[in-house]
Design an enzyme around this catalytic site. Sequence first.
Site, mmCIF file in Angstrom:
data_model
loop_
_atom_site.group_PDB
_atom_site.id
_atom_site.type_symbol
_atom_site.label_atom_id
_atom_site.label_comp_id
_atom_site.label_asym_id
_atom_site.label_seq_id
_atom_site.Cartn_x
_atom_site.Cartn_y
_atom_site.Cartn_z
ATOM 1 N N VAL B 15 23.312 72.151 26.357
ATOM 2 C CA VAL B 15 23.924 70.846 26.751
ATOM 3 C C VAL B 15 23.963 70.340 28.327
ATOM 4 O O VAL B 15 23.274 69.434 29.065
ATOM 5 C CB VAL B 15 25.350 71.577 26.307
ATOM 6 C CG1 VAL B 15 26.466 69.730 26.992
ATOM 7 C CG2 VAL B 15 25.585 71.148 25.405
ATOM 8 N N LYS B 107 36.444 74.190 24.494
ATOM 9 C CA LYS B 107 37.259 74.610 23.866
ATOM 10 C C LYS B 107 38.031 75.438 23.925
ATOM 11 O O LYS B 107 40.012 75.081 23.881
ATOM 12 C CB LYS B 107 36.514 73.718 22.758
ATOM 13 C CG LYS B 107 35.791 74.783 21.735
ATOM 14 C CD LYS B 107 34.660 74.503 20.757
ATOM 15 C CE LYS B 107 34.144 73.907 21.426
ATOM 16 N NZ LYS B 107 32.198 74.029 21.023
ATOM 17 N N VAL B 134 35.374 68.517 21.669
ATOM 18 C CA VAL B 134 35.701 68.612 19.714
ATOM 19 C C VAL B 134 34.470 67.316 18.895
ATOM 20 O O VAL B 134 34.057 66.286 19.377
ATOM 21 C CB VAL B 134 36.712 67.557 20.093
ATOM 22 C CG1 VAL B 134 37.279 67.691 18.462
ATOM 23 C CG2 VAL B 134 38.191 68.334 20.201
ATOM 24 N N GLY B 189 19.175 80.501 13.580
ATOM 25 C CA GLY B 189 19.920 80.223 14.797
ATOM 26 C C GLY B 189 20.954 79.489 14.947
ATOM 27 O O GLY B 189 21.899 79.120 15.421
ATOM 28 N N ASP B 203 36.094 78.483 15.882
ATOM 29 C CA ASP B 203 35.383 77.443 16.950
ATOM 30 C C ASP B 203 36.655 75.994 16.684
ATOM 31 O O ASP B 203 36.539 75.387 17.118
ATOM 32 C CB ASP B 203 34.112 77.050 16.801
ATOM 33 C CG ASP B 203 33.602 76.047 16.896
ATOM 34 O OD1 ASP B 203 33.472 76.059 17.964
ATOM 35 O OD2 ASP B 203 33.642 75.211 17.054
ATOM 36 N N LYS B 207 39.520 72.945 18.362
ATOM 37 C CA LYS B 207 39.262 72.308 18.544
ATOM 38 C C LYS B 207 40.455 71.410 17.795
ATOM 39 O O LYS B 207 40.837 69.888 18.247
ATOM 40 C CB LYS B 207 37.411 71.623 17.441
ATOM 41 C CG LYS B 207 36.910 72.134 18.097
ATOM 42 C CD LYS B 207 35.346 72.085 16.906
ATOM 43 C CE LYS B 207 34.028 71.669 18.171
ATOM 44 N NZ LYS B 207 33.274 72.375 16.950
ATOM 45 N N GLY B 304 24.519 69.552 19.263
ATOM 46 C CA GLY B 304 23.137 69.411 20.267
ATOM 47 C C GLY B 304 23.148 69.066 22.076
ATOM 48 O O GLY B 304 24.451 68.623 21.846
#
Lengths: 428, 428
Positions: B15, B107, B134, B189, B203, B207, B304
């Site tokens: 990111v 998050k 989120v 992955g 996870d 959010k 992504g």
Amino acid sequence: MTEPLRLGIAGLGTVGIGVVKIIRRHAALLEARTGRPVVISAVCARDASKDRGVSLKDYAWETDPVALATRDDVDVFVELMGGHEGPAKDATQAALAAGKDVVTANKALLAIHGQALAELAESKGSVIRFEAAVAGGIPVIKSLLEGLAGNEITRVMGVMNGTCNYILTRMETSGLPYATVFKEADDLGYLEADPTLDVGGIDAGHKLALLASIAFGTRPAFDDVKLEGIQRIAIEDIRHAADMGYRIKLLGVAQRSARGLEQRMTPCLVPADSPLGQLEGGTNMVVIEGDSIDQVVLRGPGAGEGPTASAVMGDVLDIARGLRIATFGQPAETLEPAPSAQTGLPAAHYVRMSLQDKPGAMAKVAAALGNAGVSIHRMRQYDHTTTIAPVLIVTHKCTSSMLEQALDGLDGTGVVEGAPVALRIEEL
Amino acid sequence: MTEPLRLGIAGLGTVGIGVVKIIRRHAALLEARTGRPVVISAVCARDASKDRGVSLKDYAWETDPVALATRDDVDVFVELMGGHEGPAKDATQAALAAGKDVVTANKALLAIHGQALAELAESKGSVIRFEAAVAGGIPVIKSLLEGLAGNEITRVMGVMNGTCNYILTRMETSGLPYATVFKEADDLGYLEADPTLDVGGIDAGHKLALLASIAFGTRPAFDDVKLEGIQRIAIEDIRHAADMGYRIKLLGVAQRSARGLEQRMTPCLVPADSPLGQLEGGTNMVVIEGDSIDQVVLRGPGAGEGPTASAVMGDVLDIARGLRIATFGQPAETLEPAPSAQTGLPAAHYVRMSLQDKPGAMAKVAAALGNAGVSIHRMRQYDHTTTIAPVLIVTHKCTSSMLEQALDGLDGTGVVEGAPVALRIEEL
């Protein structure tokens, strides 16, 4: 900022009354969210005596929208009258000239006069916000203008006229022809007073011009939107499209390429299993594609009191919170004149024609297409009991100008009855 | 404002590098949109020598995130390290204490420490933005916080863990069991280092807690999220659900009622022909329902490099444009402690059990349900070649506590093998 934000609302139809209701119902919530009271100073509509189902006695009443727009106790002029000339335009200009902010649901006004109004607003330090003008309650302007502002936008698409989508999906589920379903929609009150605004794609075209301006940093250019309505879509087209795994939608597409800016609001075939293909009834959907985001799809109610008023309030609350943003996302003087694409990006096309059933007819059709450089991907000739055979062709990718040349060629064969129906197949 | 907005980026994984790339690629576009240059002053990661595929030589390098966060030439601290304790928390606190704004994709940090961080930010006049935390690239925080701020939100739902949705849809299309598809996802992955974060719903639960806070004006309360992972979902459940017109999704639901605030992240059945039911693979979807808007559905990539960086940039550009908004949409001290609902709103449930094939067994099952006040809407017993019969029940609406009582009762019958699988059916 704990000063109240004071609104003047012009137009007390469905949306105007929806806004009044939200402000009355949620005063505490809105103040909690913005840190200041959001209040109505004055309203304006033609008939003060009409019962609108909500008390308006706390608000000053104006009969002249220009007077409302320039009142000292109005910070934000909320324009919900509609129309791209006359009172809506006059009052919006007056509000901006007087340094007021403007929130509007008026797609026609902005699609046609947006550039001049944005320049006026910026010269006065005012903002114009118009979430309610596009796709009703869906926060699509905000997403494009702000949330996805880190992207170079590559394409924006949308089904943005609920009436057209209702007619097309109803034709499919009922098997009824266009004229019958059009009448049904009219009886249900779904159509504008001038139905061409809906079924001719004009209303949706206004919306597309606004999205294109934000997406590509160009001046809103409604005149450059290629418009085609749904009036020519026959029940056969809907059936044939379904047979091949497609559905027909009145789809707006704005796309920028080396050819220039392409803006189309036309019936297209889209894959039946895509989000656009699955969209039923009056719901709207906007698809935004950008270089980082890939694709985001937003879906929601495209009209109605609550959803449209929700969009108006989103803009009002942004102003209450101090967000100041250029009308189309960057200063109006930096918006480029939209260089209109003379021919669209290549696409596969669906062509349906009525072919005379005689020797050599099909050869002439194939030759006409071949001469235009259009090659055939799939072809079907259907059973027929008359001397006219229904023929369906899906082309390989070709440009719209090649397709037009092919259609001209078909016309010259002397074996095709009437004008073929030709629809673009939009890849998703 | 024509001063540059200066960023310090901590964390140069996928990111972080995505953000650097956008800023390098689109410098002119970002300046046109915000009216000021957006620049990177400094970056921070563990290994300065690693080739990350993009030149970082123009930026100062820090090895200590706290040092980065408090640099004089940093206006916005961009936290992309992750983790709810340690460096991410320390540096975020240091940035806020130093009066910097913070943009984060973290998050866990906000779901757990959001209230304290929001209070700290507001005491310093700083903002914390977290669109990237989120649903990846989908502008859902912005839609809820701003676009739909005129609504009293009634329910927020979301499929917000792409890995879980990939596993569930892949099980359905391949017919392979959970363990096999889990292994596939791991090989590809797709899983976190600790896969429980994904398949255990943690996870996605983080959010949901953030969405619930904004939606309902409550303090983020991750500890109150009812979590259940997808590990127990068998291929039979997916098949049975499909038979009945449903699909199984790891679905987050936050809803406020007289019972209190309900936050669930659990596998649910949703109608196969609904937008949530049609969601395939790693894509995310969030459904927002409000009193005016009815329902808005947002769909897009949940993870992504590009999509997440797009979300980070949306927040950065808001700050560049001068938008100042409270972390969870209203001042932190006005957020209510979330009154956790002891029992959820009633819903139909899917229950699958393995029943001993002997006389009277079914009667005992029916009695156990009846004693708990749970009535049967549909029931199927499937063919079986062993002495154990697969039995499927869809209940009428009941609360989760009634259902638990029924499951306890089933356990006491002595005719049910193992623990039944019980899943809520979420109405859309």
